[in-house]
Design an enzyme around this catalytic site. Structure first.
Site, PDB file in Angstrom:
ATOM      1  N   CYS A  80       0.904  -1.281  -0.050  1.00  0.00           N
ATOM      2  CA  CYS A  80      -0.029  -0.095   0.012  1.00  0.00           C
ATOM      3  C   CYS A  80       0.982   1.216   0.118  1.00  0.00           C
ATOM      4  O   CYS A  80       1.520   1.564  -0.995  1.00  0.00           O
ATOM      5  CB  CYS A  80      -1.040   0.016   1.390  1.00  0.00           C
ATOM      6  SG  CYS A  80      -2.285   1.056   0.960  1.00  0.00           S
ATOM      7  N   HIS A  95      -3.829  -4.799  -0.035  1.00  0.00           N
ATOM      8  CA  HIS A  95      -3.457  -5.349   1.162  1.00  0.00           C
ATOM      9  C   HIS A  95      -3.542  -6.851   1.024  1.00  0.00           C
ATOM     10  O   HIS A  95      -4.734  -7.386   0.963  1.00  0.00           O
ATOM     11  CB  HIS A  95      -4.386  -4.960   2.223  1.00  0.00           C
ATOM     12  CG  HIS A  95      -4.067  -3.378   2.584  1.00  0.00           C
ATOM     13  ND1 HIS A  95      -3.151  -3.012   3.534  1.00  0.00           N
ATOM     14  CD2 HIS A  95      -4.617  -2.292   2.066  1.00  0.00           C
ATOM     15  CE1 HIS A  95      -3.094  -1.840   3.532  1.00  0.00           C
ATOM     16  NE2 HIS A  95      -4.067  -1.163   3.052  1.00  0.00           N
ATOM     17  N   GLU A 119      -2.823  -8.975   3.139  1.00  0.00           N
ATOM     18  CA  GLU A 119      -3.165  -9.622   4.612  1.00  0.00           C
ATOM     19  C   GLU A 119      -4.517  -9.437   4.698  1.00  0.00           C
ATOM     20  O   GLU A 119      -5.356 -10.094   5.676  1.00  0.00           O
ATOM     21  CB  GLU A 119      -2.441  -8.844   5.702  1.00  0.00           C
ATOM     22  CG  GLU A 119      -2.771  -7.509   6.065  1.00  0.00           C
ATOM     23  CD  GLU A 119      -2.221  -6.216   5.002  1.00  0.00           C
ATOM     24  OE1 GLU A 119      -2.399  -5.020   5.131  1.00  0.00           O
ATOM     25  OE2 GLU A 119      -1.773  -6.686   3.901  1.00  0.00           O
TER      26      GLU A 119
END
EC number: 4.3.2.10
Length: 196
Positions: free
Chosen positions: A76, A178, A180
């Site tokens: 990001c 992202h 994650e």
């Protein structure tokens, strides 16, 4: 083992939670001597690119980051920091990629920030996207994008305009989304990075 470069501008919790779920060992980097403990690195980041760069400069780690030869992944804002310049804060960044970070144009059909799942299209074969089907969806939250440049783009997506969803130059990688927070394919990407 992955070293997470901590400088006060990253969402560390969601990233470390994902690495723990995957059984990928990691530690935190706060000073230059920490780098030698790890064989790859992640630069996380959320929020304002200019402020993030300012915080990173205050750590004194910028020269070391620029000299790294082991794999580095920016996530990001961490990816945006790898570029030369951001319109956010009119900021000069690490300049590891000679491309710019630009602001989305707000419109009736495209609200800013861009938040949600977007289809990501591969442009080059690379180990970072191994076992991830082309056209898979990843989770984005951002108001600025990295200008598309075919020399460095691993994968692209479109939101009001086409932009780089992932970039690579030498040992430096970046993803605007992202991983994650992107389900099974995001976790696959983190696993892939741990083996590059």
């Amino acid at each position: 083992m992955i070293g997470i470069i901590t400088y006060g501008a990253g969402n560390i919790f969601s990233l470390t939670a994902a690495l723990e779920r995957l059984g990928i060992p990691y530690g935190m980097i706060t000073k230059e001597e920490d780098f030698k403990l790890y064989d790859r690195y992640i630069i996380p980041g959320v929020g304002h690119a200019g402020a993030a760069m300012n915080k990173l400069e205050h750590t004194g780690l910028v020269p070391k980051i620029k000299s790294l030869t082991k794999p580095v992944l920016g996530i990001c804002v961490g990816m945006q920091l790898l570029t030369s310049y951001s319109e956010e804060g009119d900021s000069n960044l690490l300049n590891l990629f000679p491309i710019k970070t630009l602001k989305f144009a707000h419109s009736a059909t495209h609200k800013v920030p861009h938040t949600g799942w977007n289809q990501v299209n591969a442009e080059k074969d690379n180990l970072l996207f191994e076992n991830i089907p082309d056209g898979s969806h990843f989770y984005f939250v951002h108001s600025y994008f990295i200008e598309y440049n075919s020399d460095y783009t691993l994968a692209s997506t479109t939101y009001s305009n086409k932009f780089s969803a992932s970039i690579m130059r030498d040992n430096f990688y970046g993803v605007q989304f992202h991983p994650e927070k992107s389900g099974v394919y995001g976790e696959t990407l983190l696993k892939n990075f741990s083996k590059i």
